[in-house]
Write a protein that holds these residues in place. Structure first.
Motif, mmCIF file in Angstrom:
data_model
loop_
_atom_site.group_PDB
_atom_site.id
_atom_site.type_symbol
_atom_site.label_atom_id
_atom_site.label_comp_id
_atom_site.label_asym_id
_atom_site.label_seq_id
_atom_site.Cartn_x
_atom_site.Cartn_y
_atom_site.Cartn_z
ATOM 1 N N PRO A 1 0.807 -1.200 0.000
ATOM 2 C CA PRO A 1 0.000 0.000 0.000
ATOM 3 C C PRO A 1 0.851 1.265 0.000
ATOM 4 O O PRO A 1 1.983 1.289 0.448
ATOM 5 N N ALA A 2 0.264 2.319 -0.522
ATOM 6 C CA ALA A 2 0.887 3.626 -0.396
ATOM 7 C C ALA A 2 0.688 4.094 1.043
ATOM 8 O O ALA A 2 0.043 3.439 1.842
ATOM 9 N N GLU A 3 1.263 5.251 1.351
ATOM 10 C CA GLU A 3 1.173 5.771 2.707
ATOM 11 C C GLU A 3 -0.294 6.017 3.067
ATOM 12 O O GLU A 3 -1.003 6.749 2.385
ATOM 13 N N VAL A 4 -0.741 5.394 4.126
ATOM 14 C CA VAL A 4 -2.123 5.528 4.573
ATOM 15 C C VAL A 4 -2.121 5.789 6.072
ATOM 16 O O VAL A 4 -1.096 5.721 6.742
ATOM 17 N N GLY A 5 -3.300 6.079 6.611
ATOM 18 C CA GLY A 5 -3.404 6.317 8.037
ATOM 19 C C GLY A 5 -4.819 6.665 8.431
ATOM 20 O O GLY A 5 -5.755 6.516 7.656
ATOM 21 N N GLY A 6 -4.959 7.152 9.667
ATOM 22 C CA GLY A 6 -6.271 7.507 10.172
ATOM 23 C C GLY A 6 -6.250 7.612 11.686
ATOM 24 O O GLY A 6 -5.204 7.527 12.330
ATOM 25 N N VAL A 7 -7.444 7.778 12.260
ATOM 26 C CA VAL A 7 -7.590 7.873 13.712
ATOM 27 C C VAL A 7 -7.448 6.483 14.323
ATOM 28 O O VAL A 7 -8.010 5.514 13.826
ATOM 29 N N ALA A 8 -6.691 6.396 15.414
ATOM 30 C CA ALA A 8 -6.407 5.095 16.035
ATOM 31 C C ALA A 8 -7.517 4.680 17.006
ATOM 32 O O ALA A 8 -8.016 5.505 17.779
ATOM 33 N N ARG A 9 -7.885 3.404 16.945
ATOM 34 C CA ARG A 9 -8.774 2.775 17.923
ATOM 35 C C ARG A 9 -8.057 1.540 18.447
ATOM 36 O O ARG A 9 -7.557 0.728 17.663
ATOM 37 N N LEU A 10 -8.020 1.381 19.776
ATOM 38 C CA LEU A 10 -7.245 0.301 20.379
ATOM 39 C C LEU A 10 -8.111 -0.576 21.258
ATOM 40 O O LEU A 10 -8.975 -0.080 21.987
ATOM 41 N N ASP A 11 -7.867 -1.880 21.197
ATOM 42 C CA ASP A 11 -8.490 -2.825 22.121
ATOM 43 C C ASP A 11 -7.797 -4.174 21.960
ATOM 44 O O ASP A 11 -7.547 -4.615 20.837
ATOM 45 N N ARG A 12 -7.520 -4.810 23.087
ATOM 46 C CA ARG A 12 -6.889 -6.129 23.023
ATOM 47 C C ARG A 12 -7.876 -7.215 22.595
ATOM 48 O O ARG A 12 -7.460 -8.303 22.218
ATOM 49 N N ARG A 13 -9.161 -6.951 22.698
ATOM 50 C CA ARG A 13 -10.178 -7.899 22.248
ATOM 51 C C ARG A 13 -10.760 -7.390 20.931
ATOM 52 O O ARG A 13 -11.481 -6.387 20.901
ATOM 53 N N THR A 14 -10.484 -8.108 19.867
ATOM 54 C CA THR A 14 -10.872 -7.645 18.529
ATOM 55 C C THR A 14 -12.373 -7.481 18.398
ATOM 56 O O THR A 14 -12.854 -6.507 17.802
ATOM 57 N N LYS A 15 -13.143 -8.415 18.955
ATOM 58 C CA LYS A 15 -14.597 -8.329 18.770
ATOM 59 C C LYS A 15 -15.190 -7.146 19.525
ATOM 60 O O LYS A 15 -16.250 -6.645 19.144
ATOM 61 N N ASN A 16 -14.523 -6.674 20.572
ATOM 62 C CA ASN A 16 -14.972 -5.450 21.229
ATOM 63 C C ASN A 16 -14.633 -4.228 20.395
ATOM 64 O O ASN A 16 -15.409 -3.272 20.303
ATOM 65 N N LEU A 17 -13.457 -4.253 19.780
ATOM 66 C CA LEU A 17 -13.012 -3.117 18.977
ATOM 67 C C LEU A 17 -13.898 -2.909 17.756
ATOM 68 O O LEU A 17 -14.205 -1.763 17.391
ATOM 69 N N THR A 18 -14.317 -3.975 17.096
ATOM 70 C CA THR A 18 -15.111 -3.850 15.870
ATOM 71 C C THR A 18 -16.456 -3.171 16.111
ATOM 72 O O THR A 18 -17.058 -2.653 15.168
ATOM 73 N N LYS A 19 -16.911 -3.154 17.347
ATOM 74 C CA LYS A 19 -18.195 -2.508 17.649
ATOM 75 C C LYS A 19 -18.105 -0.988 17.546
ATOM 76 O O LYS A 19 -19.121 -0.324 17.352
ATOM 77 N N ARG A 20 -16.888 -0.416 17.683
ATOM 78 C CA ARG A 20 -16.765 1.038 17.669
ATOM 79 C C ARG A 20 -15.858 1.568 16.562
ATOM 80 O O ARG A 20 -15.619 2.779 16.489
ATOM 81 N N LEU A 21 -15.370 0.703 15.710
ATOM 82 C CA LEU A 21 -14.560 1.159 14.584
ATOM 83 C C LEU A 21 -15.429 1.831 13.528
ATOM 84 O O LEU A 21 -16.567 1.431 13.296
ATOM 85 N N ARG A 22 -14.864 2.856 12.877
ATOM 86 C CA ARG A 22 -15.542 3.550 11.787
ATOM 87 C C ARG A 22 -14.678 3.486 10.533
ATOM 88 O O ARG A 22 -13.461 3.293 10.616
ATOM 89 N N PRO A 23 -15.291 3.645 9.358
ATOM 90 C CA PRO A 23 -14.516 3.586 8.109
ATOM 91 C C PRO A 23 -13.356 4.571 8.110
ATOM 92 O O PRO A 23 -13.478 5.711 8.562
ATOM 93 N N GLY A 24 -12.214 4.102 7.625
ATOM 94 C CA GLY A 24 -11.031 4.945 7.507
ATOM 95 C C GLY A 24 -10.165 5.006 8.740
ATOM 96 O O GLY A 24 -9.099 5.634 8.716
ATOM 97 N N GLU A 25 -10.576 4.348 9.837
ATOM 98 C CA GLU A 25 -9.786 4.392 11.056
ATOM 99 C C GLU A 25 -8.733 3.287 11.076
ATOM 100 O O GLU A 25 -8.756 2.360 10.253
ATOM 101 N N VAL A 26 -7.799 3.402 12.029
ATOM 102 C CA VAL A 26 -6.724 2.427 12.195
ATOM 103 C C VAL A 26 -7.066 1.535 13.386
ATOM 104 O O VAL A 26 -7.273 2.029 14.501
ATOM 105 N N ALA A 27 -7.146 0.234 13.161
ATOM 106 C CA ALA A 27 -7.455 -0.723 14.224
ATOM 107 C C ALA A 27 -6.164 -1.269 14.806
ATOM 108 O O ALA A 27 -5.346 -1.855 14.085
#
Length: 393
Positions: free
Chosen positions: A13-39
């Motif tokens: 990929p070319a240089e990409v990025g976005g707002v960071a969202r963090l969680d050690r449990r992936t299924k919890n993180l996916t509930k609050r992720l939005r398009p274009g963000e960094v998981a």
């Protein structure tokens, strides 16, 4: 076995990025992720279900603090991300959770994760198709060790839960009537949407008891159904599903402890506790079988050995034994949507309409009312033809 050609053609990929969202449990993180963000996740052996959930959120980048392919078995998640065009920076280390703040804007440059000022906050391995193919090949070589461990776990579970498996000892009292009914057990797992859609005629005709396993309750509600019962530890089930009126059965540890009880009570709801080893889908099947279900139809559950390993739990060995226990009643809907598609074509519908018109005309021609109506219609058509002729003459 190589990755699909379309995936092998995926470029870095070319240089990409976005707002960071963090969680050690992936299924919890996916509930609050939005398009274009960094998981930013911590997920050893990224499985298929988690990867599909990440893809569905529309993230621009996934950063894994752990190894997405540890080498235990050829897991399916990383290839799903790459096939969707989502870059994956792997094995950046635990420090990323202390160096990156929630909501901070990040940029990825090759295998490095940079903050808005250009400082490097983490470095890992950018998984390309070539790197991933090599890792999966090594994992396939070590698959026999995982099969040995799976067999050992199966024997351990059989020794510890033989009374539950063979005699139903420990199954809680419930208010929902199951005796003699069809039961549809829904897990938000592989291909659940397609299978639920395919089963709509069955659900409409047989009116089965609907059991949602954790997030499977939300899957039922998304499909337009109301669950009759929810079984699980409720960690991936929404408050709306819990408040839907379904009977709640909390899957607890063997000693009766369950973190879900506090949440359920905070919502002002009541639940029964089902202490059992294994998974929540096993508990749902054993519960339905113990109370006399006539037939059980499973949607989204685990079926193959690779799927058991992809779940990432030693307890998945219990699913193998549970299926042996309820096998005479269990019908697996997994994959139904792949082999069955509606064959209705446009010309079929046109032929159906034409046959209806022919039948209507025939019926009208053979009755007095139809004959009179036909005469009036013919007369009006003649008047119309005469009027058009007069316009041009």
């Amino acid at each position: 076995m190589r990755l699909p050609a379309a995936l092998r053609r995926h470029a870095e990929p070319a240089e990409v990025g976005g707002v960071a969202r963090l969680d050690r449990r992936t299924k919890n993180l996916t509930k609050r992720l939005r398009p274009g963000e960094v998981a930013i996740i911590h997920h050893v052996d990224l499985d298929r279900v988690s990867a599909e959930a990440l893809v569905a959120t529309g993230v621009s980048l996934v950063v894994n603090a752990a190894r997405s392919v540890s080498g235990r078995y050829p897991n399916l998640g990383p290839s799903i991300l790459l096939e969707a065009g989502i870059p994956l920076i792997d094995d950046v280390g635990e420090d990323v959770f202390s160096l990156v703040a929630e909501g901070e804007r990040l940029i990825v440059d090759g295998n490095r994760l940079l903050d808005a000022g250009g400082a490097v906050v983490a470095t890992g391995t950018l998984l390309t198709t070539e790197v991933l193919e090599e890792q999966l090949e090594q994992a396939r070589a070590g698959l026999s060790d995982q099969i040995d461990a799976f067999a050992l776990n199966t024997m351990t579970y059989l020794r510890e839960e033989k009374e539950l498996l063979l005699e139903g000892v420990g199954v809680p009292e419930i208010r929902t009537r199951i005796e003699g009914r069809h039961v549809l057990i829904v897990v938000r797992g592989y291909d659940y949407r397609g299978d639920l859609d395919t089963l709509r005629p069955y659900i409409s005709e047989y009116k089965p008891l609907l059991i949602g396993v954790d997030g499977g309750a939300d899957a039922l509600m998304e499909a337009g159904y109301k669950p009759d019962m929810i079984v699980g530890d409720m960690d991936s089930c929404s408050d709306a599903a819990l408040r839907s009126g379904a009977e709640l059965v909390l899957h607890a540890y063997r000693d009766g402890r369950t973190p879900a009880l506090e949440r359920v009570e905070a919502l002002g709801l009541q639940a029964v506790v089902f202490p059992a080893l294994g998974t929540s889908e096993d508990a749902a099947m054993l519960l339905a079988d113990s109370y006399g279900a006539r037939l059980m139809v499973a949607v989204g559950t685990h079926l193959s050995l690779v799927e058991f390993l992809d779940k990432g739990r030693a307890g998945m060995a219990s699913t193998f034994l549970t299926r042996l226990r309820v096998g005479s009643k269990l019908v697996d809907a997994k994959g139904v949507s792949r082999i069955y598609r509606s064959q209705v074509k446009g010309w079929h519908l046109a032929l159906l309409v034409l046959s209806g018109v022919v039948a209507l005309v025939t019926a009208m021609a053979m009755t007095d009312v139809g004959g009179a109506l036909g005469s009036v219609l013919v007369a009006r058509l003649r008047d119309l033809a005469y009027w058009i002729k007069e316009l041009f003459t």
